[in-house]
Design a protein around this motif. Sequence first.
Motif, PDB file in Angstrom:
ATOM      1  N   LYS A  25       0.830  -1.203   0.000  1.00  0.00           N
ATOM      2  CA  LYS A  25       0.000   0.000   0.000  1.00  0.00           C
ATOM      3  C   LYS A  25       0.865   1.253   0.000  1.00  0.00           C
ATOM      4  O   LYS A  25       0.550   2.237  -0.694  1.00  0.00           O
ATOM      5  N   GLU A  26       1.935   1.233   0.779  1.00  0.00           N
ATOM      6  CA  GLU A  26       2.830   2.391   0.825  1.00  0.00           C
ATOM      7  C   GLU A  26       3.393   2.719  -0.547  1.00  0.00           C
ATOM      8  O   GLU A  26       3.590   3.893  -0.886  1.00  0.00           O
ATOM      9  N   ARG A  27       3.639   1.687  -1.346  1.00  0.00           N
ATOM     10  CA  ARG A  27       4.204   1.885  -2.690  1.00  0.00           C
ATOM     11  C   ARG A  27       3.123   2.065  -3.754  1.00  0.00           C
ATOM     12  O   ARG A  27       3.446   2.344  -4.917  1.00  0.00           O
ATOM     13  N   GLY A  28       1.871   1.872  -3.387  1.00  0.00           N
ATOM     14  CA  GLY A  28       0.801   1.968  -4.373  1.00  0.00           C
ATOM     15  C   GLY A  28       0.783   0.812  -5.353  1.00  0.00           C
ATOM     16  O   GLY A  28       0.330   0.953  -6.500  1.00  0.00           O
ATOM     17  N   ILE A  29       1.263  -0.339  -4.913  1.00  0.00           N
ATOM     18  CA  ILE A  29       1.318  -1.540  -5.762  1.00  0.00           C
ATOM     19  C   ILE A  29       0.043  -2.352  -5.563  1.00  0.00           C
ATOM     20  O   ILE A  29      -0.342  -2.664  -4.434  1.00  0.00           O
ATOM     21  N   THR A  30      -0.615  -2.716  -6.641  1.00  0.00           N
ATOM     22  CA  THR A  30      -1.835  -3.514  -6.580  1.00  0.00           C
ATOM     23  C   THR A  30      -1.510  -4.956  -6.220  1.00  0.00           C
ATOM     24  O   THR A  30      -0.560  -5.540  -6.753  1.00  0.00           O
ATOM     25  N   LEU A  31      -2.323  -5.533  -5.339  1.00  0.00           N
ATOM     26  CA  LEU A  31      -2.183  -6.941  -4.954  1.00  0.00           C
ATOM     27  C   LEU A  31      -3.438  -7.692  -5.346  1.00  0.00           C
ATOM     28  O   LEU A  31      -4.552  -7.303  -5.004  1.00  0.00           O
ATOM     29  N   ILE A  32      -3.250  -8.777  -6.108  1.00  0.00           N
ATOM     30  CA  ILE A  32      -4.369  -9.656  -6.444  1.00  0.00           C
ATOM     31  C   ILE A  32      -4.013 -11.069  -5.983  1.00  0.00           C
ATOM     32  O   ILE A  32      -2.859 -11.381  -5.707  1.00  0.00           O
ATOM     33  N   ASN A  33      -5.033 -11.912  -5.877  1.00  0.00           N
ATOM     34  CA  ASN A  33      -4.782 -13.298  -5.463  1.00  0.00           C
ATOM     35  C   ASN A  33      -5.719 -14.240  -6.201  1.00  0.00           C
ATOM     36  O   ASN A  33      -6.324 -13.874  -7.206  1.00  0.00           O
ATOM     37  N   ALA A  34      -5.805 -15.472  -5.708  1.00  0.00           N
ATOM     38  CA  ALA A  34      -6.648 -16.496  -6.341  1.00  0.00           C
ATOM     39  C   ALA A  34      -7.614 -17.035  -5.300  1.00  0.00           C
ATOM     40  O   ALA A  34      -7.493 -18.174  -4.841  1.00  0.00           O
ATOM     41  N   PRO A  35      -8.591 -16.225  -4.877  1.00  0.00           N
ATOM     42  CA  PRO A  35      -9.367 -16.536  -3.677  1.00  0.00           C
ATOM     43  C   PRO A  35     -10.208 -17.794  -3.749  1.00  0.00           C
ATOM     44  O   PRO A  35     -10.511 -18.389  -2.714  1.00  0.00           O
ATOM     45  N   TRP A  36     -10.596 -18.228  -4.924  1.00  0.00           N
ATOM     46  CA  TRP A  36     -11.440 -19.424  -5.003  1.00  0.00           C
ATOM     47  C   TRP A  36     -10.691 -20.630  -5.583  1.00  0.00           C
ATOM     48  O   TRP A  36     -11.282 -21.589  -6.046  1.00  0.00           O
TER      49      TRP A  36
END
Length: 346
Positions: free
Chosen positions: A113-124
Motif C-alpha cells: 500500500k505504501e508503494r501503491g502496488i496492486t495486490l491480487i490473489n486467487a481466492p477461489w
Amino acid sequence: MTTKILCVADGGITPDMMRDFTGLEEHGANVTIVEDKDMGTIGDITDRMGLLERSGIDAAPSCQELLDNVSDAEILVVHVASVNREVLAAAPNLKLVAVLRGGIENADTEALKERGITLINAPWRSANAVADFTVGMMIAENKNIARSHHLLKEGTWCKKYVNQAYIRDLRKCTIGLIGLGHIGSRVAQRLVGFESQVIAFDPFAPADMELKHGVTRVDSLEELLTRSDFVSLHLRISPESHHIINADTLALMKPTAYLINTARADLVDEVALAEALRQKSIGGAAIDVYSLEPLEAGHPFLELDNVTLTSHLAGTSADTMQTSVEIGVGELERYFNDQPLQTVCA
C-alpha cells in the motif's frame, strides 16, 4: 512497450504450470520464470504457510532467485514466495503483485500500500476442493465411514456406533454455515442438492449479499448454533473470528449436532472442543486442521470415539494449482485489456 513479468514457481505451482503466463506475450509481456528451490514439496509449502499465518511476513526468508531477477519487473507472480520489504526494495518498477493462493499471508500488504502496488490473489482456487471435502466430512462423521474402515482393518465388524440414535439423512438435517465466502457458498450449493435445510451466518458479509438458492440467512451466531444439526466453519482468521467456537458457543449446540472444521484451526478452542466431545455435550466433530501440525501423539482428539480426523487434506486436489494459474492469467488478461480486476485485495 514491453512489460516485464517475473513468475516464481515452486513444488506446488511448477515451472510448467507457470508457462501458461507466456500467453500474455501477445500483449507485449516479457515473461521470466524462476523456481524457489526451498519450496520444492507440498510439505515445505504447508510448513511455510503455517509459519506465516502464525508469525507474520518477517518470519520467512526471501527467495534468492526472486531477489536476483526482480529488479526490472513490473508484475510479480508468486505462489508461496514472500513478497516482503526486502523484495520490494529490489523491485523499483513493480506495479502489480499476483499471489496465486487464497490467502495473502506471504505478501506485506502494508508495504504494498505504501508503494501503491496492486495486490491480487486467487481466492477461489481451492474452493471446490474444500467444498467437496466438507460435505464428505459431514457424511463420514454422521455415517461412521472412517470408523468402520478403521475397525474392519483391525478385524472388527461393527454395526453399532456411539451416534447410533442420531445417524441422520442429510435431507432431514438443518446445516448451519458460519461464513458464506467462496467456500461456504459452494458448500451451500452442494447441500441444497441433498435437500438439506441450509442456514448461514456471516458477520463479515454485506447484509444485501445475494444468497444461493435454498439458503436462509440467520441474524445471529446463537440462532445458527441452536438450530443446526451440523455446524460448518468457513471463515478466515481475524481478531473477531479467533476461537469463535469455544466453551460458551459449544454449549449452545444440540447434544446431537456435529461440528465440521475444514477452514482454520484457530477458529476453534481445541481444549474446549475436546472436552465437549469427551462429555458428549455435542454429537461429534470432523476436523481437518489443528493448532499444531502434524497432530502430536497424545492429543486429546486421538482418544475420542466421536470425531473424524484428517491430515489437513481439504484443499488437496490435482486441479487446485492449475486453477490458481487460470485465475492469475485471467486477471492479467484483464489488466492488459484495461478491464476491472476481480480479485484485488490491496
